[in-house]
Design a protein around this motif. Structure first.
Motif, PDB file in Angstrom:
ATOM      1  N   THR A   1      24.169  -4.867  32.084  1.00 39.94           N
ATOM      2  CA  THR A   1      23.068  -5.258  31.218  1.00 39.94           C
ATOM      3  C   THR A   1      23.564  -6.338  30.261  1.00 39.94           C
ATOM      4  OG1 THR A   1      22.265  -2.980  31.317  1.00 39.94           O
ATOM      5  CG2 THR A   1      21.330  -4.389  29.607  1.00 39.94           C
ATOM      6  N   THR A   2      22.705  -7.304  29.923  1.00 42.35           N
ATOM      7  CA  THR A   2      23.147  -8.390  29.050  1.00 42.35           C
ATOM      8  C   THR A   2      23.439  -7.867  27.645  1.00 42.35           C
ATOM      9  OG1 THR A   2      20.905  -8.987  28.363  1.00 42.35           O
ATOM     10  CG2 THR A   2      21.781 -10.077  30.333  1.00 42.35           C
ATOM     11  N   TYR A   3      24.241  -8.645  26.928  1.00 36.78           N
ATOM     12  CA  TYR A   3      24.723  -8.295  25.585  1.00 36.78           C
ATOM     13  C   TYR A   3      23.559  -7.878  24.670  1.00 36.78           C
ATOM     14  CZ  TYR A   3      28.089  -8.936  21.665  1.00 36.78           C
ATOM     15  OH  TYR A   3      28.934  -8.757  20.603  1.00 36.78           O
ATOM     16  N   SER A   4      22.577  -8.767  24.513  1.00 39.71           N
ATOM     17  CA  SER A   4      21.482  -8.504  23.572  1.00 39.71           C
ATOM     18  C   SER A   4      20.626  -7.324  24.009  1.00 39.71           C
ATOM     19  CB  SER A   4      20.606  -9.752  23.417  1.00 39.71           C
ATOM     20  OG  SER A   4      21.340 -10.816  22.861  1.00 39.71           O
ATOM     21  N   GLU A   5      20.344  -7.240  25.306  1.00 35.48           N
ATOM     22  CA  GLU A   5      19.507  -6.146  25.803  1.00 35.48           C
ATOM     23  C   GLU A   5      20.175  -4.795  25.579  1.00 35.48           C
ATOM     24  OE1 GLU A   5      18.980  -7.278  29.836  1.00 35.48           O
ATOM     25  OE2 GLU A   5      17.269  -8.581  29.447  1.00 35.48           O
ATOM     26  N   LEU A   6      21.474  -4.736  25.819  1.00 33.73           N
ATOM     27  CA  LEU A   6      22.185  -3.478  25.633  1.00 33.73           C
ATOM     28  C   LEU A   6      22.269  -3.115  24.152  1.00 33.73           C
ATOM     29  CD1 LEU A   6      23.537  -1.217  27.156  1.00 33.73           C
ATOM     30  CD2 LEU A   6      25.671  -2.511  27.158  1.00 33.73           C
ATOM     31  N   TYR A   7      22.437  -4.124  23.304  1.00 35.38           N
ATOM     32  CA  TYR A   7      22.453  -3.853  21.858  1.00 35.38           C
ATOM     33  C   TYR A   7      21.111  -3.283  21.402  1.00 35.38           C
ATOM     34  CZ  TYR A   7      22.764  -4.535  16.816  1.00 35.38           C
ATOM     35  OH  TYR A   7      22.755  -4.341  15.458  1.00 35.38           O
ATOM     36  N   MET A   8      20.020  -3.810  21.921  1.00 33.49           N
ATOM     37  CA  MET A   8      18.697  -3.292  21.567  1.00 33.49           C
ATOM     38  C   MET A   8      18.562  -1.822  21.961  1.00 33.49           C
ATOM     39  SD  MET A   8      17.255  -5.813  20.068  1.00 33.49           S
ATOM     40  CE  MET A   8      17.130  -7.608  19.986  1.00 33.49           C
ATOM     41  N   ARG A   9      19.093  -1.465  23.127  1.00 37.05           N
ATOM     42  CA  ARG A   9      19.051  -0.063  23.560  1.00 37.05           C
ATOM     43  C   ARG A   9      19.887   0.814  22.643  1.00 37.05           C
ATOM     44  NH1 ARG A   9      21.018  -0.008  29.525  1.00 37.05           N
ATOM     45  NH2 ARG A   9      21.422   2.138  28.869  1.00 37.05           N
ATOM     46  N   ILE A  10      21.057   0.306  22.259  1.00 38.18           N
ATOM     47  CA  ILE A  10      21.922   1.063  21.349  1.00 38.18           C
ATOM     48  C   ILE A  10      21.206   1.304  20.025  1.00 38.18           C
ATOM     49  CG2 ILE A  10      24.056   0.936  19.994  1.00 38.18           C
ATOM     50  CD1 ILE A  10      25.226  -0.704  22.379  1.00 38.18           C
ATOM     51  N   MET A  11      20.546   0.274  19.510  1.00 38.99           N
ATOM     52  CA  MET A  11      19.878   0.399  18.213  1.00 38.99           C
ATOM     53  C   MET A  11      18.682   1.346  18.281  1.00 38.99           C
ATOM     54  SD  MET A  11      21.703  -1.064  16.084  1.00 38.99           S
ATOM     55  CE  MET A  11      20.576  -0.834  14.702  1.00 38.99           C
ATOM     56  N   LYS A  12      17.966   1.350  19.384  1.00 39.64           N
ATOM     57  CA  LYS A  12      16.859   2.303  19.523  1.00 39.64           C
ATOM     58  C   LYS A  12      17.382   3.736  19.498  1.00 39.64           C
ATOM     59  CE  LYS A  12      13.468  -0.544  21.975  1.00 39.64           C
ATOM     60  NZ  LYS A  12      12.686  -0.721  23.233  1.00 39.64           N
ATOM     61  N   ALA A  13      18.503   3.952  20.168  1.00 44.00           N
ATOM     62  CA  ALA A  13      19.101   5.288  20.152  1.00 44.00           C
ATOM     63  C   ALA A  13      19.654   5.616  18.767  1.00 44.00           C
ATOM     64  CB  ALA A  13      20.208   5.365  21.204  1.00 44.00           C
ATOM     65  N   TYR A  14      20.258   4.629  18.126  1.00 48.15           N
ATOM     66  CA  TYR A  14      20.819   4.811  16.781  1.00 48.15           C
ATOM     67  C   TYR A  14      19.733   5.220  15.783  1.00 48.15           C
ATOM     68  CZ  TYR A  14      23.160   3.473  12.405  1.00 48.15           C
ATOM     69  OH  TYR A  14      23.692   3.458  11.141  1.00 48.15           O
ATOM     70  N   LYS A  15      18.545   4.657  15.958  1.00 51.00           N
ATOM     71  CA  LYS A  15      17.421   4.970  15.072  1.00 51.00           C
ATOM     72  C   LYS A  15      16.661   6.216  15.505  1.00 51.00           C
ATOM     73  CE  LYS A  15      16.714   0.057  14.020  1.00 51.00           C
ATOM     74  NZ  LYS A  15      15.823  -1.120  14.213  1.00 51.00           N
ATOM     75  N   GLY A  16      17.093   6.824  16.607  1.00 48.19           N
ATOM     76  CA  GLY A  16      16.450   8.044  17.072  1.00 48.19           C
ATOM     77  C   GLY A  16      15.187   7.815  17.866  1.00 48.19           C
ATOM     78  N   GLU A  17      14.964   6.588  18.326  1.00 46.49           N
ATOM     79  CA  GLU A  17      13.727   6.274  19.042  1.00 46.49           C
ATOM     80  C   GLU A  17      13.800   6.645  20.521  1.00 46.49           C
ATOM     81  OE1 GLU A  17      12.983   2.165  18.347  1.00 46.49           O
ATOM     82  OE2 GLU A  17      12.848   2.385  16.161  1.00 46.49           O
ATOM     83  N   GLU A  18      14.999   6.645  21.088  1.00 48.22           N
ATOM     84  CA  GLU A  18      15.168   7.040  22.482  1.00 48.22           C
ATOM     85  C   GLU A  18      16.621   7.448  22.696  1.00 48.22           C
ATOM     86  OE1 GLU A  18      16.198   2.933  24.863  1.00 48.22           O
ATOM     87  OE2 GLU A  18      14.073   3.363  24.522  1.00 48.22           O
ATOM     88  N   PRO A  19      16.903   8.293  23.683  1.00 41.48           N
ATOM     89  CA  PRO A  19      18.292   8.710  23.919  1.00 41.48           C
ATOM     90  C   PRO A  19      19.091   7.605  24.599  1.00 41.48           C
ATOM     91  CG  PRO A  19      16.853   9.702  25.547  1.00 41.48           C
ATOM     92  CD  PRO A  19      15.950   8.987  24.571  1.00 41.48           C
ATOM     93  N   PHE A  20      20.396   7.621  24.385  1.00 44.33           N
ATOM     94  CA  PHE A  20      21.312   6.690  25.036  1.00 44.33           C
ATOM     95  C   PHE A  20      22.112   7.486  26.058  1.00 44.33           C
ATOM     96  CE2 PHE A  20      25.191   4.105  25.400  1.00 44.33           C
ATOM     97  CZ  PHE A  20      24.647   2.834  25.547  1.00 44.33           C
ATOM     98  N   VAL A  21      21.784   7.275  27.323  1.00 43.09           N
ATOM     99  CA  VAL A  21      22.399   8.056  28.393  1.00 43.09           C
ATOM    100  C   VAL A  21      23.842   7.615  28.608  1.00 43.09           C
ATOM    101  CG1 VAL A  21      22.273   8.690  30.828  1.00 43.09           C
ATOM    102  CG2 VAL A  21      20.171   8.375  29.506  1.00 43.09           C
TER     103      VAL A  21
END
Length: 698
Positions: free
Chosen positions: A575-595
């Motif tokens: 996954t690209t740098y920015s896209e993966l960071y967005m996923r990390i931040m969503k999980a960090y904020k509790g919006e979705e799990p990070f598998v």
């Protein structure tokens, strides 16, 4: 596992600070299957690494880290081995490679400083100390050295297992894309302030062609640039060399538990076999022989440029040795002769004068460590570092050079080595030690090859197709960014688009008849089509292991279906740098799990390159299958690490069984006993088609 009494509030989050093995997961079930998710502690770390590596050649722009840029943690009680920390601090005060200067790991002084910096990170007793020191190093030390030491730390530090770093080709894209790509992006940004911020990716593209004709105009090597410059292939090699860095080892890291010497030689044998198949599918002949007694006929003109604009050093065709090269060459020849004599005499001499026999199969591990010159070599002082010495000569480098004398070419970086045809020519020479050692071992007997009562009745393989398709890499980390502007860096993405090789997923079916109920191991290889079995004596070194897996056999007929999606060694696109960071931040904020899984793993062969390119009318290959009894490894597979989200480097439990790498092609063949019923060759054709003819991919 969480330990009581080891907690600290950092960055507004409760973090465990004990330096030890840490399990960063919560568990759940999805559709009845267990799934592991990253917990808050893990996500804080994951977020940190993505932010600290953003725009590596610019000052840190994240305000929360700025208070820690001026000073490292000075309290000796915050380190497990303060002596090593003090050594690094002393070196730093005396002077280290400055920011902005060109870094290469193939320089004695730079490598020494990198190892000291790695130990500085490694000895931090807790996360609080670790991340503060990382911030300080990011702000004050050379970018290339910092990235190397940090990557080594993340890969090897126990409490960082499972952490994902951005793909190396997106952290440092200048080592993967030619200078014209960045020039094109720079020109477009100058003309269009919105370039890089458009919602439609097509408006943020930069020109990205393969070097091809410019790299080498001789022997048709340029036709292989899609392979030798592939970002997945070069990343694979980079991460292997970082996992098993020759200057790291010993009992603490346990890299020798992974049969690192044998793995080192087998990795190169497999790389060269795969390269040969790609050459062959393009109508090119065998790999050229490299000799120290003649000029290097193959030139290489790299189009890469460092971040500071300096071009990579190139090599003229028919390159003549420089006046002082014969001195280095004489030393290199002496090192080679010492290893060759050890193999021929059947023993190696350790540092304390002891003799270790080289006539047992497992001694290949000793030979591999000798050749690589790793710290796990039994006597690196005498047998030296053949690989490093040869690279210096071939790259026109100086191992002990000062910054003003170091101008690295592609062979002086793990990330770029595989672009140069001489890379393959040299390692073909180096693998002579591999075959020399194996030549002293007796051929496998019928009892060693067969699986009594087990017979492969037949194999059916689906039709094989390859094609080129566009692939986008986010190169924005290699471009300057104005943090004072109105846009966020995470909305800034410039893509280099290349046509990369891929294949249509395929399946095969093994039909096995068995009089035995129990475990077996299947190995699958790919190699040149043979017209007679006797050709295998030479061709065996050109077979590539594609897959390896355990099967549970029942008495009677067994039908085993396997798809390329299941292949053991392969990994998918990152996954690209920015896209993966967005996923990390969503999980960090509790919006979705990070598998936590292996979808972003670094340790594997790029699935795209499973098959050679092939030809429109079909490129003939042989697939080879063998099913063997299950030989229990010293340490049961996956018993000492969690394979769902880590690679297990240094665990000693990475392998399915105890058979030698490359079995049964790793020894001379006695054809009177070789063809047993548990083996099967099948001929296949690889068809190369236009990408528009198939849109199926993994």
């Amino acid at each position: 596992m969480q330990r009581p009494g080891c907690w600290l509030v950092v960055l507004g989050t409760v973090l465990s600070i004990c330096h030890g093995t840490y399990v960063p997961i919560t568990q759940a079930k999805v559709d009845g299957l267990p799934v592991k998710y990253a917990d808050k502690e893990f996500l804080v770390k994951q977020k940190f690494f993505f932010e600290i590596l953003r725009h590596l050649h610019q000052p840190i722009a994240f305000e929360e880290y700025l208070p820690y840029t001026a000073r490292w943690v000075t309290d000796p009680s915050k380190y497990t081995n303060y002596t090593e920390v003090a050594e690094f601090i002393q070196t730093y005060k005396q002077g280290v490679l400055k920011k902005g200067q060109i870094f290469t790991i193939y320089n004695y002084w730079y490598a020494k400083q990198t190892v000291q910096l790695y130990r500085f990170f490694e000895n931090a007793i807790d996360w609080d100390t670790y991340y503060k020191n990382v911030v300080w190093a990011r702000a004050n030390l050379n970018e290339g050295m910092f990235l190397s030491a940090l990557t080594l730390s993340v890969l090897h530090r126990k409490d960082l297992q499972g952490i994902v770093l951005p793909a190396i080709y997106e952290i440092h894209p200048h080592l993967f894309f030619d200078g014209d790509v960045f020039q094109d992006a720079t020109n477009k940004r100058a003309l269009d302030p919105n370039y890089g911020f458009y919602a439609n990716k097509r408006n943020n593209l930069a020109l990205a062609n393969y070097t091809a004709w410019f790299a080498t105009q001789f022997y048709g090597e340029g036709s292989l640039s899609y392979f030798t410059e592939d970002v997945g292939l070069n990343s694979y090699y980079y991460y292997f060399m970082m996992d098993y860095a020759p200057f790291l080892g010993g009992d603490k890291l346990g890299l020798k538990n992974d049969r690192r010497g044998e793995l080192y030689l087998y990795m190169y044998q497999q790389l060269l076999a795969r390269y040969y198949l790609e050459r062959s599918s393009n109508g090119l002949g065998p790999i050229q022989e490299l000799t120290w007694e003649a000029p290097i006929s193959t030139g290489y003109y790299s189009m890469l440029r460092y971040w500071n604009g300096v071009p990579f050093r190139s090599r003229e065709a028919n390159f003549l040795w420089r006046p002082y090269d014969p001195i280095k060459l004489n030393g290199l020849k002496a090192y080679e002769e010492r290893v060759r004599q050890a193999i021929d005499l059947g023993y190696v001499v350790t540092r304390d004068g002891q003799r270790i026999s080289l006539r047992q199969p497992e001694a290949i591990d000793i030979v591999g460590n000798l050749v690589s010159g790793s710290v796990d070599s039994v006597n690196v002082d005498y047998y030296k570092m053949i690989e490093t010495s040869a690279r210096m000569i071939l790259a026109q480098g100086d191992y002990y050079g000062s910054p003003s004398e170091v101008w690295p070419g592609v062979l002086m970086h793990y990330e770029t080595s595989m672009r140069d045809p001489v890379f393959y020519q040299f390692y073909q020479r180096l693998l002579g030690f591999y075959s020399d050692f194996k030549s002293y071992l007796p051929p496998y007997t019928v009892d060693e090859l067969q699986f009594k009562g087990v017979e492969i009745k037949g194999v059916s393989v689906e039709k094989l197709f390859t094609y080129f398709e566009p692939f986008d890499v986010d190169i924005s980390n290699g471009l300057g960014f104005n943090y004072g502007g109105e846009h966020s860096t995470w909305n800034f993405s410039v893509y280099a688009r290349k046509q990369r090789l891929n294949h249509k997923p395929f399946s095969y079916v093994l039909n096995i008849s068995s009089q035995y109920a129990g475990k077996g191991v299947v190995r699958m290889y790919m190699g040149p089509k043979m017209h007679s079995l006797s050709q295998l004596q030479y061709m065996k070194k050109l077979f590539v292991e594609m897959d390896q897996y355990m099967v549970d056999l029942v008495v009677g007929d067994n039908q085993i279906k396997r798809n390329t999606r299941d292949f053991y060694y392969d990994i998918r696109d990152r996954t690209t740098y920015s896209e993966l960071y967005m996923r990390i931040m969503k999980a960090y904020k509790g919006e979705e799990p990070f598998v936590l899984d292996m979808s972003e793993v670094h340790c594997g062969w790029p699935d795209r390159l499973l098959l050679p390119k092939g030809q429109p009318n079909g490129y003939p290959l042989s697939f080879f299958f063998i099913v063997t009894p299950f030989y229990t490894p010293k340490v049961p597979q996956f018993s000492t690490f969690d394979a769902t989200y880590t690679c297990g480097t240094g665990s000693g439990s990475k392998y399915i069984d105890a058979l030698p790498f490359g079995f049964p092609f790793d020894r001379e063949i006695n054809f009177s006993s070789f063809a047993t019923k548990n083996m099967h060759f099948t001929d296949v054709l690889v068809y190369h088609v236009d990408g528009n003819q198939t849109n199926e991919s993994h």
